[in-house]
Design a protein around this motif. Sequence first.
Motif, PDB file in Angstrom:
ATOM      1  N   UNK A  94       8.248   4.553   6.905  1.00  0.00           N
ATOM      2  CA  UNK A  94       6.882   4.542   7.400  1.00  0.00           C
ATOM      3  C   UNK A  94       5.910   4.268   6.270  1.00  0.00           C
ATOM      4  N   UNK A  95       4.937   3.448   6.572  1.00  0.00           N
ATOM      5  CA  UNK A  95       3.820   3.183   5.681  1.00  0.00           C
ATOM      6  C   UNK A  95       2.678   4.111   6.081  1.00  0.00           C
ATOM      7  N   UNK A  96       1.930   4.595   5.096  1.00  0.00           N
ATOM      8  CA  UNK A  96       0.821   5.496   5.379  1.00  0.00           C
ATOM      9  C   UNK A  96      -0.353   5.194   4.465  1.00  0.00           C
ATOM     10  N   UNK A  97      -1.542   5.470   4.963  1.00  0.00           N
ATOM     11  CA  UNK A  97      -2.766   5.283   4.184  1.00  0.00           C
ATOM     12  C   UNK A  97      -3.587   6.569   4.215  1.00  0.00           C
ATOM     13  N   UNK A  98      -4.211   6.879   3.089  1.00  0.00           N
ATOM     14  CA  UNK A  98      -5.076   8.045   3.063  1.00  0.00           C
ATOM     15  C   UNK A  98      -6.488   7.599   2.714  1.00  0.00           C
ATOM     16  N   UNK A  99      -7.449   8.399   3.146  1.00  0.00           N
ATOM     17  CA  UNK A  99      -8.847   8.017   2.988  1.00  0.00           C
ATOM     18  C   UNK A  99      -9.420   8.301   1.619  1.00  0.00           C
ATOM     19  N   UNK A 100      -8.557   8.385   0.605  1.00  0.00           N
ATOM     20  CA  UNK A 100      -8.993   8.602  -0.764  1.00  0.00           C
ATOM     21  C   UNK A 100      -8.200   7.661  -1.668  1.00  0.00           C
ATOM     22  N   UNK A 101      -8.754   7.297  -2.817  1.00  0.00           N
ATOM     23  CA  UNK A 101      -8.096   6.291  -3.660  1.00  0.00           C
ATOM     24  C   UNK A 101      -6.959   6.810  -4.528  1.00  0.00           C
ATOM     25  N   UNK A 102      -6.769   8.138  -4.597  1.00  0.00           N
ATOM     26  CA  UNK A 102      -5.778   8.709  -5.507  1.00  0.00           C
ATOM     27  C   UNK A 102      -4.453   9.008  -4.810  1.00  0.00           C
ATOM     28  N   UNK A 111      -3.839   9.902   6.429  1.00  0.00           N
ATOM     29  CA  UNK A 111      -4.577   9.903   7.690  1.00  0.00           C
ATOM     30  C   UNK A 111      -4.033   8.911   8.712  1.00  0.00           C
ATOM     31  N   UNK A 112      -3.426   7.835   8.231  1.00  0.00           N
ATOM     32  CA  UNK A 112      -2.997   6.760   9.118  1.00  0.00           C
ATOM     33  C   UNK A 112      -1.539   6.410   8.847  1.00  0.00           C
ATOM     34  N   UNK A 113      -0.841   6.084   9.923  1.00  0.00           N
ATOM     35  CA  UNK A 113       0.591   5.806   9.843  1.00  0.00           C
ATOM     36  C   UNK A 113       0.947   4.558  10.624  1.00  0.00           C
ATOM     37  N   UNK A 114       1.937   3.821  10.111  1.00  0.00           N
ATOM     38  CA  UNK A 114       2.499   2.713  10.849  1.00  0.00           C
ATOM     39  C   UNK A 114       3.550   3.196  11.828  1.00  0.00           C
ATOM     40  N   UNK A 115       4.129   2.254  12.552  1.00  0.00           N
ATOM     41  CA  UNK A 115       5.097   2.614  13.597  1.00  0.00           C
ATOM     42  C   UNK A 115       6.504   2.800  13.034  1.00  0.00           C
ATOM     43  N   UNK A 116       6.719   2.362  11.802  1.00  0.00           N
ATOM     44  CA  UNK A 116       8.023   2.520  11.166  1.00  0.00           C
ATOM     45  C   UNK A 116       8.896   1.280  11.303  1.00  0.00           C
TER      46      UNK A 116
END
Length: 123
Positions: A94-102, A111-116
């Motif tokens: 799974x790929x994930x993104x967070x709302x902060x740069x660190x 906060x956000x996730x792909x479908x895998x």
Amino acid sequence: QVQLVESGGGLVQAGGSLRLSCAASGRTSSPYAMGWFRQAPVKEREFVAAISWSSSTNYADSVKGRFTISRDNTKNTVYLQMNSLKPEDTAVYYCAARGRPTIARGAYEYNYWGQGTQVTVSS
């Protein structure tokens, strides 16, 4: 909102390589860190690698030296190059993104996730 779409999974023999991609769309104008996690059957989701907005990286010990995370901010895409694959690397990635740069290693920090995408390594 940020939408994430992974690609590049598949079946590979032990010792082989795969390259996963994760394309982000939506509200991508703010700096954000990205991560890769994986989950094998009957196991909890585990951290694999993360990359900050400025491309600092961090890896799980189990993949250090074999996997490389990178990103292209002009394309809003993050990559995971996986070399010397082992059967124990078999999992949904799974790929994930967070709302902060660190960088962060905890799944709860994203906060956000792909479908895998499924990665299967045969022995």
